[in-house]
Motif scaffolding. Structure first.
Motif, PDB file in Angstrom:
ATOM      1  N   ALA A 170     -73.541  30.301 -37.605  1.00  0.00           N
ATOM      2  CA  ALA A 170     -72.087  30.314 -37.764  1.00  0.00           C
ATOM      3  C   ALA A 170     -71.464  31.455 -36.970  1.00  0.00           C
ATOM      4  O   ALA A 170     -70.422  31.288 -36.320  1.00  0.00           O
ATOM      5  CB  ALA A 170     -71.727  30.432 -39.242  1.00  0.00           C
ATOM      6  N   THR A 171     -72.103  32.634 -37.006  1.00  0.00           N
ATOM      7  CA  THR A 171     -71.586  33.791 -36.276  1.00  0.00           C
ATOM      8  C   THR A 171     -71.550  33.519 -34.775  1.00  0.00           C
ATOM      9  O   THR A 171     -70.614  33.920 -34.072  1.00  0.00           O
ATOM     10  CB  THR A 171     -72.442  35.041 -36.556  1.00  0.00           C
ATOM     11  OG1 THR A 171     -72.406  35.322 -37.955  1.00  0.00           O
ATOM     12  CG2 THR A 171     -71.930  36.236 -35.783  1.00  0.00           C
ATOM     13  N   ALA A 172     -72.581  32.810 -34.274  1.00  0.00           N
ATOM     14  CA  ALA A 172     -72.657  32.512 -32.841  1.00  0.00           C
ATOM     15  C   ALA A 172     -71.802  31.315 -32.455  1.00  0.00           C
ATOM     16  O   ALA A 172     -71.653  31.029 -31.258  1.00  0.00           O
ATOM     17  CB  ALA A 172     -74.111  32.264 -32.442  1.00  0.00           C
ATOM     18  N   GLY A 173     -71.257  30.620 -33.445  1.00  0.00           N
ATOM     19  CA  GLY A 173     -70.384  29.490 -33.164  1.00  0.00           C
ATOM     20  C   GLY A 173     -71.109  28.177 -32.972  1.00  0.00           C
ATOM     21  O   GLY A 173     -70.561  27.238 -32.383  1.00  0.00           O
ATOM     22  N   PHE A 174     -72.340  28.073 -33.500  1.00  0.00           N
ATOM     23  CA  PHE A 174     -73.111  26.840 -33.371  1.00  0.00           C
ATOM     24  C   PHE A 174     -73.265  26.171 -34.732  1.00  0.00           C
ATOM     25  O   PHE A 174     -73.322  26.843 -35.768  1.00  0.00           O
ATOM     26  CB  PHE A 174     -74.498  27.119 -32.783  1.00  0.00           C
ATOM     27  CG  PHE A 174     -74.460  27.720 -31.407  1.00  0.00           C
ATOM     28  CD1 PHE A 174     -73.965  27.005 -30.331  1.00  0.00           C
ATOM     29  CD2 PHE A 174     -74.925  29.009 -31.191  1.00  0.00           C
ATOM     30  CE1 PHE A 174     -73.921  27.563 -29.072  1.00  0.00           C
ATOM     31  CE2 PHE A 174     -74.898  29.576 -29.930  1.00  0.00           C
ATOM     32  CZ  PHE A 174     -74.383  28.847 -28.862  1.00  0.00           C
ATOM     33  N   GLN A 175     -73.363  24.862 -34.717  1.00  0.00           N
ATOM     34  CA  GLN A 175     -73.535  24.112 -35.956  1.00  0.00           C
ATOM     35  C   GLN A 175     -75.010  23.872 -36.281  1.00  0.00           C
ATOM     36  O   GLN A 175     -75.339  23.435 -37.385  1.00  0.00           O
ATOM     37  CB  GLN A 175     -72.795  22.773 -35.865  1.00  0.00           C
ATOM     38  CG  GLN A 175     -71.292  22.932 -35.721  1.00  0.00           C
ATOM     39  CD  GLN A 175     -70.582  21.592 -35.642  1.00  0.00           C
ATOM     40  OE1 GLN A 175     -71.211  20.569 -35.366  1.00  0.00           O
ATOM     41  NE2 GLN A 175     -69.280  21.603 -35.903  1.00  0.00           N
ATOM     42  N   GLY A 176     -75.868  24.146 -35.332  1.00  0.00           N
ATOM     43  CA  GLY A 176     -77.295  23.957 -35.539  1.00  0.00           C
ATOM     44  C   GLY A 176     -78.069  25.119 -34.945  1.00  0.00           C
ATOM     45  O   GLY A 176     -77.496  26.101 -34.459  1.00  0.00           O
TER      46      GLY A 176
END
Length: 295
Positions: free
Chosen positions: A262-268
């Motif tokens: 989430a912090t890196a902006g990814f959903q997986g």
């Protein structure tokens, strides 16, 4: 009117002494292989015939087609600190789009693959940052194809771009994690699979990212590939099993924690990788030890 010339005359001004030496040395090497290893004319014919078939199938210049035979001799031999191929890749395309630093390589909305966040620095031999270095980046898609080389509907600059290092010599970009691949055109050439297996190699190339680094202070531009530590394809690389020395293998970290994603902006899940280029400049020492200190 017929002009009569002396058939034994060779213009001394046209004689290239280096060419004469190289041809004689090459013939001497072949003679040694004949005497010591049993090299035959049929061996040479088989090798050149296969190279011609690959050249016809790929359209690549014959010199590039022959690189699997000669790459370990001609690549990565200079002391530019971080090892470099020092050979123009046939997959390179000029004028890739500029991206931000940090930025994202151009890619399709549904680009397959695991996201990869890459970062690092461009440094000189004294570990000082090189600001404003142009870092050109590109790699194959998940199917092993490079954009812009085939009429396959993929945007020309997909997974290709360049950026400039900041005041600390840093660069960062997001892409998808490359995978090992084999050139489908080469795989279809009759005899290639058996010839490669006979050399103890795979038709696949290990996963890697291509870079070019340019800056006015560099002795020469850096051209090469960065690989992934632990890749089992590296020792049997189609192009050459020693082209990915430890200094060109980067660690990658798999991030699967929901908070990290989430912090890196990814959903997986995604991967991260860090790699520093230590390059010889006009004010760098002649040689350095692996940790970057002056030898």
């Amino acid at each position: 009117m017929t002009t009569t010339t002396d058939p034994s005359y060779v213009d001394p001004a046209l004689i290239n002494a280096r060419a004469v030496r190289l041809v004689n040395a090459f013939k001497d090497a072949l003679a040694r292989m004949r005497d010591e290893e049993g090299l035959t004319f049929d061996d040479l014919h088989a090798a050149t015939d296969l190279l011609q078939k690959v050249q016809a199938a790929t359209g690549a210049p014959l010199a590039l087609v022959a690189m699997p035979l000669f790459s370990e001799v001609f690549q990565g031999g200079r002391d530019g600190y971080t090892p470099s191929e020092e050979v123009n890749s046939p997959t390179y395309i000029a004028d890739s789009p500029r991206i931000d630093n940090p930025g994202i390589l151009p890619m399709r909305p549904d680009e397959p693959g695991t996201p990869l966040v890459v970062s690092g620095r461009v440094l000189d031999g004294k570990r000082r940052p090189i600001e404003g270095a142009k870092v050109d980046i590109y790699h194959a898609a998940n199917n092993g194809d490079y954009s812009g080389l085939y009429d396959d509907g993929v945007p020309t600059y997909n997974l290709r771009g360049h950026l400039f290092t900041d005041a600390d010599g840093r660069y960062a970009f997001t892409t998808i994690t490359p995978v090992a691949y084999a050139d489908s055109h080469i795989m279809e050439v009759d005899g290639v699979t058996d010839a490669v297996a006979a050399l103890g190699r795979s038709l696949y190339r290990p996963a890697h990212i291509h870079y070019e680094v340019h800056h006015p202070d560099l002795i020469t531009p850096w051209r090469g590939e960065v690989y992934f530590k632990g890749d089992p394809v590296i020792p049997v690389d189609f192009v050459g099993g020693t082209l990915a020395p430890p200094a060109l293998q980067a660690d990658t970290v798999l991030h699967e924690d929901p908070k990290d994603m989430a912090t890196a902006g990814f959903q997986g899940p995604y991967r991260s990788m860090e790699f520093d280029f230590v390059l010889k400049t006009r004010t760098s020492p002649d040689t350095i030890t692996p940790n970057g200190t002056t030898a």
